[in-house]
Enzyme design. Structure first.
Site, PDB file in Angstrom:
ATOM      1  N   ARG A  13       0.844  -1.207   0.000  1.00 23.41           N
ATOM      2  CA  ARG A  13       0.000   0.000   0.000  1.00 23.41           C
ATOM      3  C   ARG A  13       0.873   1.248   0.000  1.00 23.41           C
ATOM      4  O   ARG A  13       0.613   2.210  -0.715  1.00 23.41           O
ATOM      5  CB  ARG A  13      -0.910  -0.009   1.232  1.00 23.41           C
ATOM      6  CG  ARG A  13      -1.961  -1.101   1.180  1.00 23.41           C
ATOM      7  CD  ARG A  13      -3.015  -0.916   2.254  1.00 23.41           C
ATOM      8  NE  ARG A  13      -2.696  -1.551   3.504  1.00 23.41           N
ATOM      9  CZ  ARG A  13      -3.123  -2.754   3.880  1.00 23.41           C
ATOM     10  NH1 ARG A  13      -3.883  -3.472   3.069  1.00 23.41           N
ATOM     11  NH2 ARG A  13      -2.793  -3.264   5.036  1.00 23.41           N
TER      12      ARG A  13
ATOM     13  N   PHE B 176     -11.977  -5.005  -4.448  1.00 18.75           N
ATOM     14  CA  PHE B 176     -11.843  -5.927  -3.308  1.00 18.75           C
ATOM     15  C   PHE B 176     -11.234  -5.154  -2.128  1.00 18.75           C
ATOM     16  O   PHE B 176     -10.178  -5.476  -1.627  1.00 18.75           O
ATOM     17  CB  PHE B 176     -10.971  -7.145  -3.669  1.00 18.75           C
ATOM     18  CG  PHE B 176     -11.362  -7.838  -4.938  1.00 18.75           C
ATOM     19  CD1 PHE B 176     -12.373  -8.786  -4.929  1.00 18.75           C
ATOM     20  CD2 PHE B 176     -10.730  -7.552  -6.145  1.00 18.75           C
ATOM     21  CE1 PHE B 176     -12.739  -9.449  -6.110  1.00 18.75           C
ATOM     22  CE2 PHE B 176     -11.086  -8.196  -7.323  1.00 18.75           C
ATOM     23  CZ  PHE B 176     -12.083  -9.146  -7.303  1.00 18.75           C
TER      24      PHE B 176
ATOM     25  N   ASP C   5     -16.551  -3.394  -2.800  1.00 19.96           N
ATOM     26  CA  ASP C   5     -16.516  -4.677  -2.098  1.00 19.96           C
ATOM     27  C   ASP C   5     -17.914  -5.272  -2.120  1.00 19.96           C
ATOM     28  O   ASP C   5     -18.909  -4.552  -2.127  1.00 19.96           O
ATOM     29  CB  ASP C   5     -16.022  -4.542  -0.656  1.00 19.96           C
ATOM     30  CG  ASP C   5     -15.476  -5.859  -0.115  1.00 19.96           C
ATOM     31  OD1 ASP C   5     -14.242  -6.017  -0.054  1.00 19.96           O
ATOM     32  OD2 ASP C   5     -16.293  -6.752   0.214  1.00 19.96           O
TER      33      ASP C   5
ATOM     34  N   ASN D 171     -20.197  -6.494  -6.856  1.00 16.91           N
ATOM     35  CA  ASN D 171     -19.367  -7.613  -7.268  1.00 16.91           C
ATOM     36  C   ASN D 171     -18.382  -7.076  -8.312  1.00 16.91           C
ATOM     37  O   ASN D 171     -18.805  -6.525  -9.333  1.00 16.91           O
ATOM     38  CB  ASN D 171     -20.262  -8.698  -7.880  1.00 16.91           C
ATOM     39  CG  ASN D 171     -19.472  -9.911  -8.318  1.00 16.91           C
ATOM     40  OD1 ASN D 171     -18.355  -9.786  -8.847  1.00 16.91           O
ATOM     41  ND2 ASN D 171     -20.028 -11.066  -8.110  1.00 16.91           N
TER      42      ASN D 171
ATOM     43  N   ASP E 241      -7.031  -6.543  -5.545  1.00 16.06           N
ATOM     44  CA  ASP E 241      -6.521  -7.346  -4.427  1.00 16.06           C
ATOM     45  C   ASP E 241      -7.571  -8.381  -4.027  1.00 16.06           C
ATOM     46  O   ASP E 241      -8.136  -8.324  -2.933  1.00 16.06           O
ATOM     47  CB  ASP E 241      -6.184  -6.429  -3.240  1.00 16.06           C
ATOM     48  CG  ASP E 241      -5.590  -7.195  -2.070  1.00 16.06           C
ATOM     49  OD1 ASP E 241      -5.053  -8.297  -2.289  1.00 16.06           O
ATOM     50  OD2 ASP E 241      -5.667  -6.695  -0.928  1.00 16.06           O
TER      51      ASP E 241
ATOM     52  N   CYS F 234      -3.011 -13.724  -3.745  1.00 16.05           N
ATOM     53  CA  CYS F 234      -2.532 -14.305  -2.482  1.00 16.05           C
ATOM     54  C   CYS F 234      -2.703 -15.811  -2.493  1.00 16.05           C
ATOM     55  O   CYS F 234      -2.717 -16.449  -1.443  1.00 16.05           O
ATOM     56  CB  CYS F 234      -3.228 -13.664  -1.284  1.00 16.05           C
ATOM     57  SG  CYS F 234      -5.011 -13.783  -1.349  1.00 16.05           S
TER      58      CYS F 234
END
Ligand code: SAH
Length: 390
Positions: free
Chosen positions: A209, A224, A245, A272, A293, A333
């Site tokens: 960030r 996200f 989100d 979404n 993300d 991730c």
């Protein structure tokens, strides 16, 4: 007479793995067990020589998590000194935040233990039978070394099922209020340690960030967003921010966080991302900075193909929405999507988007989540910062 130390014999192949530096021995490489699940055991090779000491699990595919190699003991002094070492390392990093990860399991030679600090509070997770059994001693050590006002166990994580462990959230020491405040850079975050995702915040993205601040500009789209950590961190570099989100609770957090921090240019929308990106493309919207993300699309090896399609789709749409000179901060991730695979995905996305992208930075999880060379499982977060040429 003292009882004999619990013992596990491993195969030659298992021993090879230990020699190559990997801390996990799979069940298929276990030859003989004279131990109960959760024991700290002495590990022998097929010829009866001591390989080291490990945490033993009688349920998981990962039967052994090595603590030491060779003859060294693995008692309370080992845990004390490794915890102290892990904590001292974080203090040496000059982290500009009051929340960080103090212990990152294998990355600190403390396998399957996670400890996060949120100001005066600690949140921990014990992710194997062995470390779960040692929990009281670990908490006592943490209380002595960190003197927190409260310690919470967030053991409501799915991986514990693989170990036959229950799902629970429990207060282990002192008090932990329903909401705590932590600072990340100049941003104040209100965090629910009892119910928030992970242990409350996505601490692994903290440095990404900050890194993104060097490039963020113009109109920002944060996809996200969760509690808006990227959006809020980048807001003062940008003219306006849209944060998306799918969770109503998350959107509420973004709005409250923005207000409390006096940030007036962030608009949080319940959406979404897949639908929103498509709609924005139809509406010919344009952005100068986009953050992607997403949650781990590939939680298992079987899900990789579908995950690939998902990652490609959002990256492709984001690249189309970017103006020339625009910046894309794109992350995965999923451990199962490694850096090379992720590079291939964003490359394919750029071809389909007819966008020429350059690589500004290839980043990973923050340094308080150490990656161990030779242990790919510890390198889960990839974050590429890309720039659109035309
Ligand atoms: N960027 C955040 C962390 C994101 S976690 C940070 O830096 O703190 C992933 C978030 O994606 C979660 O909040 C989840 O609610 C949200 N999410 C999952 N699937 C989604 C979807 N299809 N569209 C929008 N949000 C989604």
């Amino acid at each position: 007479m003292s009882t004999p130390e619990p013992k596990v014999v491993i195969s030659g192949r298992g021993e090879e793995r230990v020699r190559s530096g990997h801390p996990w021995i799979y069940r298929t490489d276990v030859a003989d067990v004279r131990a109960a699940g959760g024991d700290t055991v002495v590990v022998h090779n097929p010829r009866g020589r001591i390989v080291g000491r490990a945490l033993f699990s009688d349920r998981s595919q990962i039967a052994l998590r090595m603590l030491t190699v060779g003859e060294a003991p693995a008692g309370s002094e080992l845990w004390r000194s490794r915890l102290a070492e892990a904590i001292a390392f974080r203090r040496s990093l000059g982290i500009d935040a009051t929340a960080c990860r103090l212990v990152h399991g294998e990355g600190d030679l403390l396998p399957s233990l996670v400890v996060d600090q949120y100001g005066d509070y600690l949140v921990l997770q014990t992710l194997s039978q062995g470390v779960d059994r040692l929990l009281p001693a670990i908490v006592a050590q943490l209380v002595e070394q960190v003197t927190p006002a409260g310690v919470l166990a967030r053991n409501d994580v799915r991986v514990r099922q693989l170990e036959g462990l229950d799902s629970s959230v429990a207060l282990l020491h002192g008090e932990v209020p329903p909401l705590v405040h932590v600072r990340e850079g100049r941003i104040d975050h209100e965090v629910d340690l009892w119910h928030g995702q992970k242990t409350g915040l996505f601490l692994d993205q903290r440095e990404n960030r900050v890194a993104a601040r060097a490039y963020a500009h113009g109109r920002l789209l944060d996809c996200f967003s969760y509690h808006g950590a990227f959006a809020l961190q980048l807001a003062d570099c940008c003219e306006s921010v849209v944060a998306l989100d799918v969770s109503e609770d998350a959107v509420g957090h973004i709005r409250r966080n923005a207000e409390r921090n006096g940030i007036g240019n962030v608009e949080a929308r319940l959406a979404n991302v897949f639908d929103a990106l498509r709609q924005m493309e139809r509406d010919r919207e344009r952005f100068d900075t986009i953050v992607l993300d997403p949650p781990a699309f590939a939680k298992s090896r079987d899900a990789v193909e579908k995950a690939h399609a998902g990652y490609k789709e959002i990256n492709l749409r984001a690249m189309k929405l970017l103006r020339p000179g625009g910046v894309l901060v794109t992350c995965t991730c999923s451990y199962h999507v490694d850096e090379a695979a992720f590079g291939q995905i964003v490359y394919e996305a750029s071809i389909d988007a007819r966008a020429r992208m350059t690589v500004l930075e290839k980043r990973m999880q923050s340094r308080d989540h150490p990656v161990v060379l030779g242990v790919p499982e510890t390198y889960y977060l990839k974050c590429f910062i890309l720039r659109k040429l035309a």
